[in-house]
Scaffold this active site. Structure first.
Site, mmCIF file in Angstrom:
data_model
loop_
_atom_site.group_PDB
_atom_site.id
_atom_site.type_symbol
_atom_site.label_atom_id
_atom_site.label_comp_id
_atom_site.label_asym_id
_atom_site.label_seq_id
_atom_site.Cartn_x
_atom_site.Cartn_y
_atom_site.Cartn_z
ATOM 1 N NE ARG A 245 -3.563 2.137 2.861
ATOM 2 C CZ ARG A 245 -4.819 2.278 2.448
ATOM 3 N NH1 ARG A 245 -5.369 1.322 1.722
ATOM 4 N NH2 ARG A 245 -5.518 3.350 2.764
ATOM 5 C CG HIS B 169 -8.203 1.022 -3.481
ATOM 6 N ND1 HIS B 169 -7.627 -0.157 -3.072
ATOM 7 C CD2 HIS B 169 -8.780 1.573 -2.361
ATOM 8 C CE1 HIS B 169 -7.815 -0.309 -1.767
ATOM 9 N NE2 HIS B 169 -8.517 0.704 -1.324
ATOM 10 C CD GLN C 3 -13.255 -0.593 -1.262
ATOM 11 O OE1 GLN C 3 -12.554 -0.601 -0.252
ATOM 12 N NE2 GLN C 3 -14.516 -1.022 -1.255
ATOM 13 C CG ASP D 85 -12.615 7.866 -2.182
ATOM 14 O OD1 ASP D 85 -12.744 7.706 -0.945
ATOM 15 O OD2 ASP D 85 -11.552 7.617 -2.774
ATOM 16 C CB CYS E 66 -13.612 2.855 -0.824
ATOM 17 S SG CYS E 66 -12.876 4.498 -0.848
ATOM 18 N NE ARG F 125 -10.333 -3.950 0.348
ATOM 19 C CZ ARG F 125 -9.529 -2.974 0.793
ATOM 20 N NH1 ARG F 125 -10.034 -1.808 1.173
ATOM 21 N NH2 ARG F 125 -8.222 -3.139 0.835
#
Length: 311
Positions: free
Chosen positions: A107, A134, A137, A225, A270, A298
């Site tokens: 990450r 991402h 996700q 987001d 997310c 997830r």
């Protein structure tokens, strides 16, 4: 062994195989305690190195629990705790870790770090998040959509807000899973047009507008987001955040935007979320919100990803 670097890097067959495995494993675990392993333990004896150059809650815990339930183990490292923080090249770190572990999840802020790591490593590398994309996700989001509404192929999804890394992975997913995607973003925060061009060349139906209500019209899902993410922090963070808020205020997902979508449209985020900014409390805490299902998924989506990468 294959990497999981971006949705665009895999074809639909591989992506569907991952989701089918994720869905089956989730179903098989019904009633089991979180600490119990899956019945088949496909990753027993395997070790996943997790590198976090950015803070994390969902990514950190879900990958750790995923490996444990699959029978494996994890080693967690921050950027400051590795030689990456002292000037060792990413490639050298990749080569060293490849001699110790069976896969690497990273990450990081810079997508180029992920690419360099994957190129030099001899074990699979998984994209836990970069400034570009991402994918884990969005795999969770597809899994969540299909649990609630059935196949996503042919549906319409609306992305409302910043054309950021999440938007990029949604665009790639539209090309791979065959759904229409309408993005409503400020002109200054438009999605990556190179990715849009690629998706359209793959046959995807992608629309871009600055009208959030129009984007949400007849959508089966509305996603958004945060307005200011870790990627947007700077020395002049306060004024930069204010500027972004001003740009994105018309794109707040509220009851008016959800009313433009289908009556049973899902709301996705997310997380972490900021009520009163990118979404109202009425929406995120309302009956159309599936954000907690997304968060749980997830774990299940990443189990499918890890199993695919290592077996």
């Amino acid at each position: 062994m294959p990497d999981f670097s971006d949705i665009a890097a895999l074809d639909e067959v591989a992506l569907r195989r991952i989701l089918d495995d994720s869905r089956a494993r989730k179903k098989q675990r019904a009633g089991l305690p979180r600490g119990a392993c899956d019945a088949d333990r496909p990753l027993e004896g395997r070790i996943l190195a997790m590198i976090f150059e950015k803070p994390s809650t969902r990514t950190r815990v879900s990958f750790d629990v995923a490996m444990r339930q699959l029978g494996g183990q994890t080693i967690e490292m921050s950027g400051e705790e590795t030689q990456l923080g002292r000037g060792e090249t990413v490639a050298d770190t990749a080569r060293v870790l490849s001699g110790y572990v069976d896969a690497i999840m990273i990450r990081t802020s810079k997508h180029s770090v992920l690419e360099e790591l994957a190129e030099a490593a001899s074990v699979p590398v998984v994209n836990g998040l970069t400034d570009r994309s991402h994918p884990c996700q969005v795999m969770s989001d597809i899994l969540t959509f299909e649990e609630h509404r059935g196949p996503i192929r042919g549906a319409k999804v609306a992305w409302v807000g910043d054309g950021n890394n999440m938007a990029t992975s949604w665009i790639e997913a539209a090309a791979r899973f065959g759904f229409a995607l309408e993005l409503a973003c400020p002109e200054e925060l438009a999605p990556d047009m190179a990715v849009v061009k690629w998706a359209k060349a793959q046959g995807a139906t992608i629309g871009i507008t600055q009208d959030a209500v129009a984007a949400a019209a007849d959508a089966a899902c509305v996603a958004t987001d945060v307005w200011v993410s870790m990627n947007d922090e700077s020395a002049d963070g306060k004024s930069a955040a204010t500027a972004r808020h001003n740009l994105l205020q018309p794109f707040q997902v509220d009851a008016r935007i959800m009313a433009a979508a289908q009556d049973d449209a899902l709301f996705m985020h997310c997380l972490p979320a900021h009520r009163g900014q990118e979404v109202t409390a009425e929406v995120i805490d309302g009956p159309q919100s599936v954000v907690w299902a997304e968060a749980e998924n997830r774990l299940h989506a990443q189990k499918g990803i890890l199993n695919w990468c290592m077996t």
